[in-house]
Design an enzyme around this catalytic site. Sequence first.
Site, short mmCIF file in Angstrom:
data_model
loop_
_atom_site.label_atom_id
_atom_site.label_comp_id
_atom_site.label_asym_id
_atom_site.label_seq_id
_atom_site.Cartn_x
_atom_site.Cartn_y
_atom_site.Cartn_z
N LEU A 17 0.51 -1.30 -0.16
CA LEU A 17 -0.16 -0.18 0.10
C LEU A 17 0.81 1.37 -0.21
O LEU A 17 0.35 2.07 -0.83
CB LEU A 17 -1.14 0.05 1.62
N ILE A 431 20.79 21.01 15.47
CA ILE A 431 20.32 20.28 16.40
C ILE A 431 21.50 18.52 16.17
O ILE A 431 21.25 18.09 16.82
CB ILE A 431 19.47 20.29 16.25
N HIS A 695 10.76 21.84 8.82
CA HIS A 695 10.03 20.56 8.31
C HIS A 695 9.77 21.25 6.74
O HIS A 695 9.52 20.55 5.82
CB HIS A 695 9.01 20.67 8.84
C1 MET Z 1 14.53 13.40 15.81
S1 MET Z 1 15.12 14.92 16.32
C2 MET Z 1 16.78 15.22 15.94
C3 MET Z 1 18.70 15.12 16.53
C4 MET Z 1 19.53 15.16 15.82
N1 MET Z 1 20.26 15.37 16.42
C5 MET Z 1 19.28 15.52 14.27
O1 MET Z 1 19.85 16.64 14.52
O2 MET Z 1 18.80 15.14 13.12
ZN ZN Z 2 14.40 17.32 16.83
#
Ligand code: MET
Ligand code: ZN
Length: 756
Positions: A17, A431, A695
């Site tokens: 699917l 991050i 996103h």
């Molecule tokens: C879903 S949080 C993601 C944290 C990770 N250190 C990154 O930068 O992809």
């Molecule tokens: Zn994250």
Amino acid sequence: MLNTIIGYPRIGGKRELKFALEKYFKHEIPAEELKSVAAQIRKQHYGYFAEQNIDLVPCGDFSFYDNLLDTALQFGIIPERYVKSGLNDLDTYFAMARGVQTDSVDLKALPMKKWFNTNYHYIEPEFDGKNVVKFNPVFLSGLIDEANELKLNYKVAQTGPFTLLKLVKYVAGTSVNDLRDALVSEYVEFLDFCRSKNASFVSFAEPSLVKDLTAEDKQLFVEIYRKLLSVKGNLKIGLDTYFGDIRDIYNEVTSLGFDAISLDFREGRKTFDLIRANGFPKDTVLVAGLINGKNIWRSNYDTVIKALDELKSLGINCALGCSCSLLHVPESTEFETKLSAKILSYLSFARQKLAELNEIKAIVNGDSGADKFLADNRALFSVKRVEDDAALDAKIASLTEADFTRLPERTERLRIQHDVLGLPLFPTTTIGSFPQTAQIRALRRDFKNGAITRQAYEDGIAALTVDCLRLQEELGLDVLVHGEFERNDMVEYFGEKLDGYIFTQNGWVQSYGSRCVKPPVIWGNVTRKEAMTVKMSAFANSKSDKDVKGMLTGPVTIFNWSFPREDLPVKTSIQQLALALRDEVLDLEKAGIRIIQIDEAALKEKLPLRRSDWESEYLDFAIPAFRLVHSGVKPETQIHTHMCYSEFNEIIPWIDAMDADVITFEASRSDFAVLDALKANNFKTEVGPGVYDIHSPRVPSVDEIVNALKLIVSREDYHKVWVNPDCGLKTRGNEETKKSLQNLVEAAKILRSQYN
Ligand code: MET
Ligand SMILES: [Zn+2]
């Protein structure tokens, strides 16, 4: 005794699917082909149900994207903008699910939310008061025809009106009261329709009943079902509850006159007590959800049979079922070719659970040959699946408060860190992950296929890492990351390096729409066999004059995104993970890493559904587990954490109690609403509320980021503010990332000049 299930995974054992949907989305196949793939999958599943003698099979649990969205569409809860788009039913449905952008239509998707305490996401229906609430069996009609043609003994499985009313987002000044009466009338229409199609059984899923309920909630539920049950005529009506017990409304539910009620005996800790204390109506069938619908282990038949015996001794008419829909487990172990026979003998995915339902039924009914089923199952459970690790148990037993307490306290530590690290005001960072381009995926694939040597692969990753560091230096970021090019997934990467984990080849579980995840399985005691990230982090740190953050996934997130053991308390499993990560943190520190980030992206996911359970069943060990990971470091080592995908407003004090030095989190999509909550709770951790949404491929302008920062400093002491995107950059492209980060650094400089 009979058996039944609430729902079955629909993505297909080979994800048929998923692939058909993605082709349809790319206009590579017509709707007819998508529909025929779906029909094929259902037919196969009905075949499996028949093979395993499932007495009452679900019809209507199938969905192209999400059941709640199906229900919203079916009852006309479609925001006007989608109706006006002029799209056909199927494409209107997909427009709500994932947005649509053509020359003539440009519509965003409805929000996606986590389905109770699972990693499945539903589409949040929106009611604006202008919708024409009207029953229209868009998909259902065909599904019932199909079940009739196959001469199945089926129940029409549908999301119930109470849960729908609770999960709808009310906009434009509307409330539940503007929708309820119209909706209930249309559910009456729905029952008429089922009758007209010669259906004999309808089952309503009402998982919202396992949450804390107010007096108004209870009244709403009772009024709705008094009405629906009063018009049931010759239909039988069932109620499916799952993900917990229904302690707030047990007596009301059991006195309404349902023909069957499913109760969850796995997550419903109070289910048995409720039955013992209050009894159960004689003319209602209790579908006992004794087989775990959410986990992948074989059931212990003796335990299930003992429970059934007790229920029978109470004079209850029982059927056997699963605790919830099987949607949350992979389809079948038959697609696993690499796991040993021993491991496979312990695993039970959806198709194997059907066999369990059949075998236990046969045993209880005294069918000939059923003794063998019981004997085989007893043999499996007569030996201990995993040997105890005495050394690890002793280590956990000897933990004291000191192991969970980092010293000196945070203000003192932050002072020391500021001196040592020498960072500017408004320090900038990211991050962790950088764009995972086609080049990186090809490198990984080549290595996996054996097309290149390990050395060539590692050299490739090292070169990418160095490029990434150069880029960050050029951009002028203050705290660097290595880019995470060596990781495909933030949980699987650690699972592979830890002892105690196993992996499936095809254990896919639907996460949302066409997207699936393949959670690793915690098989045994988790220990660290060797350092997992030190080599890479030390290498990256040696290649730059700036600090490069060590990057780990936290114990709670690793646990929440794995299939857990059932023979060990959650708390112990998380502690095992925490101890392994603690050693890693100490090794990183020894290797000269001065800033270590421990991501807890999924901390909020398993927060219990009832407020009263938060502290006694989860936060009481989840938060200390995080502290156990980092409490051993020196005062000058700075600990960061990161969270995303959820609203944290309700648990701010607990996040502060993780005692990290800095937290970065997703905030830009919720308009920084969390800042007020931080202030109200006198939050002490330094904060980096993400200043732009990763996103989307959009590049935020300098002005936009400056404005976001101004908003942040209007609520937060500017000495404590970090500047960063809201999550990792791995899904983004190189160009947009570069431009976005350029603007981010520029914006930080502007703020710095104003506050210095
Ligand atoms: C879903 S949080 C993601 C944290 C990770 N250190 C990154 O930068 O992809
Ligand atoms: Zn994250």
